[in-house]
Design an enzyme around this catalytic site. Structure first.
Site, short mmCIF file in Angstrom:
data_model
loop_
_atom_site.label_atom_id
_atom_site.label_comp_id
_atom_site.label_asym_id
_atom_site.label_seq_id
_atom_site.Cartn_x
_atom_site.Cartn_y
_atom_site.Cartn_z
N ASP A 269 0.87 -1.18 0.00
CA ASP A 269 0.00 0.00 0.00
C ASP A 269 0.91 1.23 0.00
OD1 ASP A 269 -2.08 1.77 -0.01
OD2 ASP A 269 -3.11 0.94 1.72
C1 BGC Z 1 -4.89 3.58 0.08
C2 BGC Z 1 -5.09 2.65 -1.09
C3 BGC Z 1 -4.93 3.42 -2.37
C4 BGC Z 1 -3.56 4.06 -2.39
C5 BGC Z 1 -3.27 4.84 -3.65
C6 BGC Z 1 -3.60 4.36 -0.02
O1 BGC Z 1 -3.55 5.34 0.95
O2 BGC Z 1 -4.90 2.85 1.28
O3 BGC Z 1 -6.36 2.06 -1.02
O4 BGC Z 1 -5.12 2.56 -3.47
O5 BGC Z 1 -3.46 4.95 -1.29
O6 BGC Z 1 -3.98 6.02 -3.68
#
Ligand code: BGC
Length: 766
Positions: A269
């Site tokens: 993530d």
């Molecule tokens: C989130 C993800 C997301 C990623 C990209 C993260 O903070 O938890 O779900 O896909 O950011 O924006």
């Protein structure tokens, strides 16, 4: 020709500039091993660290403003950059200018609404449209679906997730993956695993008893991977068994790769501040969004020998395996622009099909003979399309509920509309940066306004009741990735909201006029204390940009609601077992529920608890009314070719046409006390049945699906004996039951992994 001119970026970050020395080897599907052999350790390290923003100037690099991240281009090997963008309800990029005009993406209904349709085909259709938009806008991967379990209604990201149940979550997730990927665009199954709270989400250790981890939290991912093959899987932020998921070899290598056979790309993530070598060793292949420090850490690890070349090469191979699937590599040709009009129509249609009719006394809905409406609630005039955070889509418009009702011919009380319009304008002036652009005001700067307090005006509601045919009251609730929700003034309605419902019901009912409450919400709110007052209640969820149109479709009966709840609405927040181990926003700053959370409720999540403990709820899992009625008949369950095949005939015995979804629950006749009374194993939805028309639904499950996890032997065990297969209109409204017999015990052993760092005292039900 692609429609959107690729924007070549002149100045890249230093660490994104790759030089272009090199020979003639060009990436192809069948030469990945050779490319891996040719790449230098530095090049490999660079490939494993993504890039958030600017990228280098070369013919293989593409920049999509507002995308979440990129992999880097290596022109010397013919490796293009690839683009990853959120998210679950549509493609999140900045609205792109083509020929001086801005082009947007479609904001579709939220995942919770999708799950409420119980219609995997419909989800695939929406996902296909999302994939088409991604393709046109040069996005290679949509960072969806999020399939974490709704452990507790306060989780700020529940609106991005499907359900409290792993079968519904897993199958909905698979439909999303299959739909997007059918258009040649990748997905990212996230957040693996147990991202169930936002409070201290970056460091919280989810201490989950292994039985609950296997049966509830991992299960949705396991099912999703049985039914689809997402190009990427995204680990979560939290820890599991005391180790961050991105570095957790037991999770990523043992369970995901070894046990489940996943062969795609594992991405972290979006968070850079983690030990990079540990993440790669643990099984992450691509660090997103990527930081220079990570690159340095990896290079240092390679130099010192702390990070093995085997791990690096394996990760590089996975990245390249992914790259060759992308449009960026295949150079597929796409339409000039997405068909946004057609997608808006689709968004509206899906939204209508996922709204859940919770109450409809005296068949007040669909509305008949109504012209003049008193429309109450700030959200009625400033409606909520979706939740906040990374799933925010930059849409061209949001149809407010007020607009949707007016466009089908209802006349909204003018003075009330003026009052709310002024109130909302004041809220906007107060909360929104005056420099915000129009499109930002529809996404990142769109706030949910606190409800207007009607109490000071003693005559307003009575006057409304005198001069209009009925009242519609809208309750609005925002939700966002950045925070969990609160119990007071959020899960529980605020005093202003309760007063509004009370007073409107009192005044309108005194004049024999009806009141309908619409819930424009992302997840569960308290309903038990006030639901007896209005005549009808409809949960419209976060229905996407066409909100008002979809609401009007259902209120007028153009669409017969067929949504059913993907989660339980309890009587009180404190009735939920996990409420004892869930953070209270703002109060929890260390220790329990912050540094770690003990999942003491074990498998007693959602309806598994309420049905087994026989505890009253406000609305049960799987519940939802229709404008017609359905009769279930001729149930049967047979073993055919190694699968259990459950069939039921559904007949529309009412006067309106409609869809019905049927849920198949299974429970052992001689249930062990640690197992739920019944659990969802399959579900199906009819086509649009005309009055009098029938359809036979066929739903399947396997022996393995019926097994429970036995911690002492670390295996899935299916005990022999009788099992009850229940065909339900909800988890409480069981229409038919059939017995099946399992003749001998069966076992499926798995690795003994992911134990919580300390044993968790698990709750039991007497
Ligand atoms: C989130 C993800 C997301 C990623 C990209 C993260 O903070 O938890 O779900 O896909 O950011 O924006």
């Amino acid at each position: 020709m692609k429609c959107v001119d690729r924007v070549w970026i002149v100045l890249g970050f230093l660490f994104c500039s790759l030089g272009s020395a090199g020979g003639s080897l060009r990436l192809a599907e069948d030469n990945i091993d050779e490319i891996v052999r040719q790449m230098s350790p530095r090049e490999k390290a660079m490939l494993l660290v993504g890039c958030e923003s600017l990228v280098s100037k070369d013919s293989l690099t593409v920049y999509v403003p507002g995308a979440a991240g990129y992999t880097k281009a290596f022109p010397q090997y013919g490796i293009p950059s690839t683009v990853m963008a959120d998210g679950p309800v549509g493609v999140r990029i900045f609205p792109i200018k083509v020929d001086g005009k801005r082009h947007y993406c479609t904001c579709f209904p939220s995942s919770t609404l999708l799950a409420s349709t119980w219609d995997t085909q419909l989800v695939e259709t929406q996902a296909g449209a999302m994939g088409e938009e991604a393709a046109v806008y040069d996005v290679d991967v949509i960072l969806t679906p999020g399939i974490n379990i709704m452990r507790n209604p306060l989780c700020g990201r529940n609106f991005e997730y499907f359900s409290e149940d792993p079968v519904l979550s897993g199958l909905m997730g698979a439909a999303m993956v299959n739909g997007v990927q059918s258009r040649g665009i990748g997905t990212s199954l996230k957040h693996f695993v147990a991202n169930n709270q936002q409070v201290n989400k970056l460091n919280n250790d989810s201490r989950i008893p292994v039985k609950a981890l296997r049966e509830i939290y991992l299960k949705g991912f396991e099912i999703c991977l049985q039914h689809s093959n997402p190009w990427t899987v995204m680990s979560s932020y939290n820890k599991i068994g005391g180790i961050l998921t991105q570095s957790n070899a037991e999770l990523l290598r043992t369970v995901l790769r070894e046990e489940w056979g996943y062969d795609g790309l594992v991405v972290s993530d979006w968070y850079g501040k983690r030990n990079s070598p540990e993440q790669l060793e643990g099984g992450t292949n691509l660090l997103m969004p990527g930081e220079k420090a990570q690159l340095e850490e990896i290079e240092a690890g390679i130099k010192s020998g702390a990070l093995s070349m085997e791990v690096i090469d394996d990760a590089v191979k996975h990245v390249l395996d992914y790259v060759v699937k992308t449009n960026a590599f295949r150079k597929d040709i796409h339409a000039a622009l997405p068909d946004l009009e057609q997608h808006a129509t689709l968004s509206r249609s899906v939204a209508g099909q996922g709204m859940v009719l919770l109450k409809n006394d005296s068949c007040v809905l669909p509305l008949k003979g109504i012209k003049n409406i008193s429309l109450f609630g700030a959200t009625a005039y400033h409606s909520i399309a979706g939740g906040g955070g990374s799933s925010n889509v930059n849409k061209s418009h949001i149809v407010d509920i007020s607009t949707g009702l007016e466009q089908v011919g209802f006349v909204l009380d003018r003075s009330l509309k003026d009052l709310y319009t002024k109130y909302n304008a004041y809220q906007e002036a107060l909360l929104v940066d005056p420099k915000a652009t129009d499109w930002e005001r529809l996404s990142y700067r769109r706030y949910v306004y606190p409800e207007m307090d009607l109490m000071p005006n003693k005559t307003l509601v009575g006057e409304q009741a005198k001069s209009n045919d009925m009242a519609v009251v809208v309750i609005g609730r925002g939700s966002t990735e950045e925070s969990d929700r609160k119990v007071h003034d959020d899960f529980n309605l605020s005093d202003s909201e309760i007063y509004m419902i009370d007073k409107v019901c009192e005044e309108f009912h005194a004049r024999n006029k009806k009141v309908v409450v619409l819930l424009n919400i992302g997840g569960v709110v308290e309903t038990a204390s006030w639901k007896n007052k209005p005549d009808a209640i409809l949960s419209v969820w976060f229905p996407g940009q066409e909100c008002g149109h979809a609401v009007a479709d259902v209120l007028t009966g153009t669409v017969n609601p067929s949504g059913k709840l993907p989660m339980t609405f309890p009587v009180r927040y404190s009735d939920i077992p996990s409420s004892k181990n869930y953070p209270t926003v703002g109060e929890t700053l260390s220790g329990e529920n912050f540094d770690y959370t003990s999942y003491e409720e074990g498998v007693w999540v959602g309806y598994r608890y309420f049905t087994t403990a026989d505890k009253a709820v406000s609305y049960p899992f799987g519940y939802g009314l229709s404008y017609t009625e359905f009769l279930y008949s001729e149930p049967s369950v047979k073993k055919e070719k190694g699968r259990w095949v459950a069939k039921i005939k559904v007949t529309n015995v009412g006067a309106a046409e409609g869809h019905e979804s049927v849920q198949v629950y299974v429970g052992a006749e001689n249930r062990a006390s640690e197992n739920p009374l019944r659990e969802l194993k399959a579900f199906g939805k009819t086509k649009l049945l005309k009055p009098g028309e029938s359809e036979i639904l066929t739903m399947n499950f396997t022996d393995y699906d019926l097994a429970h996890f036995d911690e002492p032997s670390s295996s899935w065990v299916l005990e022999k004996g009788l099992y009850k297969v229940s065909f339900g209109a909800s988890c409480e409204d069981i229409r038919s039951v059939r017995d099946i017999k399992v003749k001998k015990q069966q076992r499926w052993g798995v690795n003994r992994v992911l134990n919580p760092v300390v044993p968790v005292q698990t709750m039991t039900i007497d």
